[in-house]
Structure formats: C-alpha cells, structure tokens
Design an enzyme around this catalytic site. Structure first.
Site, mmCIF file in Angstrom:
data_model
loop_
_atom_site.group_PDB
_atom_site.id
_atom_site.type_symbol
_atom_site.label_atom_id
_atom_site.label_comp_id
_atom_site.label_asym_id
_atom_site.label_seq_id
_atom_site.Cartn_x
_atom_site.Cartn_y
_atom_site.Cartn_z
ATOM 1 N N HIS A 179 -4.058 -10.735 -0.882
ATOM 2 C CA HIS A 179 -3.005 -11.415 -0.110
ATOM 3 C C HIS A 179 -2.847 -12.870 -0.588
ATOM 4 O O HIS A 179 -1.736 -13.362 -0.753
ATOM 5 C CB HIS A 179 -3.366 -11.450 1.383
ATOM 6 C CG HIS A 179 -3.471 -10.099 2.027
ATOM 7 N ND1 HIS A 179 -4.660 -9.542 2.401
ATOM 8 C CD2 HIS A 179 -2.519 -9.201 2.382
ATOM 9 C CE1 HIS A 179 -4.447 -8.361 2.960
ATOM 10 N NE2 HIS A 179 -3.157 -8.127 2.955
ATOM 11 N N GLY A 188 -2.018 -8.492 7.594
ATOM 12 C CA GLY A 188 -3.150 -9.326 8.002
ATOM 13 C C GLY A 188 -4.486 -8.861 7.454
ATOM 14 O O GLY A 188 -4.541 -8.070 6.512
ATOM 15 N N ALA A 189 -5.576 -9.400 8.060
ATOM 16 C CA ALA A 189 -6.950 -9.185 7.552
ATOM 17 C C ALA A 189 -6.999 -9.592 6.079
ATOM 18 O O ALA A 189 -7.329 -8.793 5.198
ATOM 19 C CB ALA A 189 -7.408 -7.746 7.758
ATOM 20 N N ASP A 238 -0.231 -1.305 -4.244
ATOM 21 C CA ASP A 238 0.549 -0.283 -3.536
ATOM 22 C C ASP A 238 1.779 0.046 -4.378
ATOM 23 O O ASP A 238 2.912 -0.302 -4.033
ATOM 24 C CB ASP A 238 0.925 -0.792 -2.141
ATOM 25 C CG ASP A 238 -0.306 -1.093 -1.316
ATOM 26 O OD1 ASP A 238 -0.974 -0.152 -0.889
ATOM 27 O OD2 ASP A 238 -0.646 -2.285 -1.144
ATOM 28 N N GLY A 289 2.169 -6.511 -3.961
ATOM 29 C CA GLY A 289 1.082 -6.217 -4.900
ATOM 30 C C GLY A 289 1.223 -4.831 -5.510
ATOM 31 O O GLY A 289 1.504 -3.856 -4.799
HETATM 32 P P1 AMP Z 1 -1.097 -5.208 3.439
HETATM 33 O O1 AMP Z 1 -1.512 -6.326 4.322
HETATM 34 O O2 AMP Z 1 -2.216 -4.268 3.086
HETATM 35 O O3 AMP Z 1 0.159 -4.514 3.900
HETATM 36 O O4 AMP Z 1 -0.712 -5.871 2.044
HETATM 37 C C1 AMP Z 1 0.219 -6.928 1.970
HETATM 38 C C2 AMP Z 1 0.593 -7.123 0.526
HETATM 39 O O5 AMP Z 1 -0.586 -7.428 -0.228
HETATM 40 C C3 AMP Z 1 1.197 -5.868 -0.114
HETATM 41 O O6 AMP Z 1 2.267 -6.256 -0.977
HETATM 42 C C4 AMP Z 1 0.047 -5.294 -0.887
HETATM 43 O O7 AMP Z 1 0.438 -4.518 -1.994
HETATM 44 C C5 AMP Z 1 -0.660 -6.561 -1.342
HETATM 45 N N1 AMP Z 1 -2.050 -6.280 -1.682
HETATM 46 C C6 AMP Z 1 -2.950 -5.561 -0.960
HETATM 47 N N2 AMP Z 1 -4.116 -5.473 -1.636
HETATM 48 C C7 AMP Z 1 -3.947 -6.135 -2.793
HETATM 49 C C8 AMP Z 1 -4.789 -6.407 -3.929
HETATM 50 N N3 AMP Z 1 -6.043 -5.972 -3.971
HETATM 51 N N4 AMP Z 1 -4.288 -7.135 -4.947
HETATM 52 C C9 AMP Z 1 -3.004 -7.587 -4.903
HETATM 53 N N5 AMP Z 1 -2.165 -7.378 -3.871
HETATM 54 C C10 AMP Z 1 -2.630 -6.660 -2.842
#
Ligand code: AMP
Length: 278
Positions: A22, A16-17, A134, A131
């Site tokens: 995302h 989220g957020a 990570d 993404g």
């Molecule tokens: P999170 O909500 O931080 O767990 O991220 C959810 C998904 O979004 C994960 O696959 C992350 O790698 C991807 N993600 C987070 N930040 C970015 C970004 N700046 N660019 C592309 N994908 C991202």
C-alpha cells in the site's frame, strides 16, 4: 476538511491494514501529484457469503498514522452504510470478470468495479494507483475505465514482497507460523515455472506439463490449488502462443486463500525438431 475533488489529485483505493505494498502506491502518488487521497473502505460488495468480511484485518488508527507518515493529504474512510444502501447500481465487466477469481468468487469483480467507479466519482482523481499483485483486478478496472471513458489515468505498480518472496498482503496475518513457513512456495513455484518456460527451446509445448508439475509441488506442500494457469494479459484466457503472459495462481492454506502472479513475455519459439534437420 479539504474537498476531495479537483486539482491534481493522485488516488489510492484500499481496504486498509496497510503494508509496504500500500505504501509504495501512496509513495508513487505522492511523487507525482499535488495532493494525494487514500480511501479506506472494506467494501462489503466484493465479499461473497461465507468469505472473510467480518474478520478482515482492521487497523484504522495505525493506517492513518502510516498514511500521514508518507505524505498522504486526505484519508477518505466512509462507513459501509454511507457508500451503498438497498439495491444500488452495479458495474459489471463481462467476460474478464468471470474468469479465475471471478469464477471462484462470483460477483467479486462486480463489487470491485462498482466501488472503484463510485470512488472515482467521489474523488475525481487525475491518476489512480493499483498493484499488479491483484492482476485480474487491474485488468478489470482498466477495461471499465476504457469502456466507460472514465477521465482517470491508471498506474499499476510492481508487487512488493517479503524477503522470502511471499507477496505482502493484509491476509498474510491469518497464517499460522507453520502456514507462514510454507507460504513462500507460491512465489517459488511461479518463478520455477516462469524460468522453465523462458529457458526452454519450445516452451509452449511443455506449458501443460510444467503447470501440472507446479500444481503437484504446491499440493505436496499442503496447498489446495484453486487454479494455476498461464494466461494472456488482456482477456486472461489460457495462453499457448507467444505474447505478453502471466502465470496466475490462487491457492488455499488452511482457511487462508492467497493469490499471486508473475508477468513476462514469451518470445518467438524455436521448433523442437529443427536441430536434427528433420
Ligand atoms: P487492498 O487493500 O488489498 O484492496 O489493496 C489496495 C491496493 O494495494 C490494491 O491496488 C492492491 O493491488 C495493492 N496491493 C496489495 N498488495 C500489494 C503488494 N504486495 N504490492 C503492491 N501492491 C499491493
């Protein structure tokens, strides 16, 4: 509610957020599948004691609106108690998950792999989107899917950045204005190291030196560097030969911990002494 499973489902697991990172994953899923499901779950298993679970940014109403605006069909947002209780089964990816992020955040990738495996079980997606931001998470999930023969295709998408190069992250919200102003140094340092390696006649002989220089640059800007390393893109072991490489970094600014990486291929090297015929 429409059932999650079955059909041609594109799936984006998140905490989220939402930001443009995302949304780019959701857009890719939308473009390739009949139905798109996004999970929103701040997964307690992947936070260590003393980490930021309780203050992790939450903006569920806005997230639902954003997801709808990019054509997401299904939001799956379970409560913590609905996903795990007591001593649940864990998924553990040895080796790879213990290095770097795994060393600084023990158990982190067990939590990630476990929840992603469970989410795959619940949603049954044709394709799941992650993404490269990570990088280690992508490699751990890829290994898990291969080792467990999970019937899901994986797509990894480029990191979306702010104009000044800072990788978009939900955690950027923690940065004070002063910290936000220096945060782009992380990506600038990675680029400088990558350019220096790619432009050198014998890049691997100077890898240690440029990494050390990069670390000093970040420390001078006020970062506490957890790691800055050149690694291969399979096992994430330090790389000092040619091949598919990644520069990976984790650094703290005040109480905020940021990670980033750049990926490139180091080609055949020119021996440093050959031009002198010795
Ligand atoms: P999170 O909500 O931080 O767990 O991220 C959810 C998904 O979004 C994960 O696959 C992350 O790698 C991807 N993600 C987070 N930040 C970015 C970004 N700046 N660019 C592309 N994908 C991202």
């Amino acid at each position: 509610m429409q059932g999650l499973r079955g059909g041609d489902l594109g799936f984006v697991p998140t905490m989220g957020a939402f930001h443009e990172g995302h949304l780019s994953l959701m857009g890719a899923a939308r473009g390739a599948h009949e139905r798109v499901c996004v999970s929103l779950f701040v997964n307690p298993l992947q936070f260590g004691p003393g980490e930021d679970l309780s203050r992790y940014p939450r903006a569920e109403a806005r997230d639902f609106e954003l997801a709808e605006s990019v054509g997401v069909d299904i939001m799956f947002a379970p409560g913590a108690g609905e996903m795990f209780s007591g001593e649940a089964t864990r998924v553990y990816v040895p080796g790879l998950s213990e290095r770097w992020e795994g060393a600084f955040r023990p158990g982190h990738f067990d939590g990630v792999a476990t929840v992603v495996a469970k989410l795959f079980g619940i949603a049954g997606p044709a394709t799941a989107y992650f993404g490269w931001k990570d990088l280690q998470q992508c490699l751990v999930i890829r290994r898990m899917v291969t080792d467990l023969s999970l019937p899901v295709k994986l797509e990894f998408l480029e990191t979306i950045r702010e104009e000044d190069g800072l990788a978009k992250s939900s955690r950027n919200a923690y940065l004070s204005p002063e910290e936000r102003a220096v945060a782009p140094e992380i990506y600038a340092t990675l680029r400088e190291i990558a350019d220096s390696l790619l432009g050198a006649r014998a890049p691997l002989t100077k890898a240690d030196l440029v990494l050390e220089h990069g670390k000093h640059r970040l420390e001078k800007c006020g970062f506490a560097v957890d790691y800055l390393e050149l690694v291969d893109r399979e096992e994430m072991e330090p790389l000092r030969t040619e091949g598919d490489a990644a520069l990976i970094v984790a650094a703290r600014l005040g109480t905020t911990r940021l990670i980033d990486n750049v990926r490139f291929t180091l080609g055949p090297m020119v021996a440093p002494s050959s031009e002198f015929g010795v």
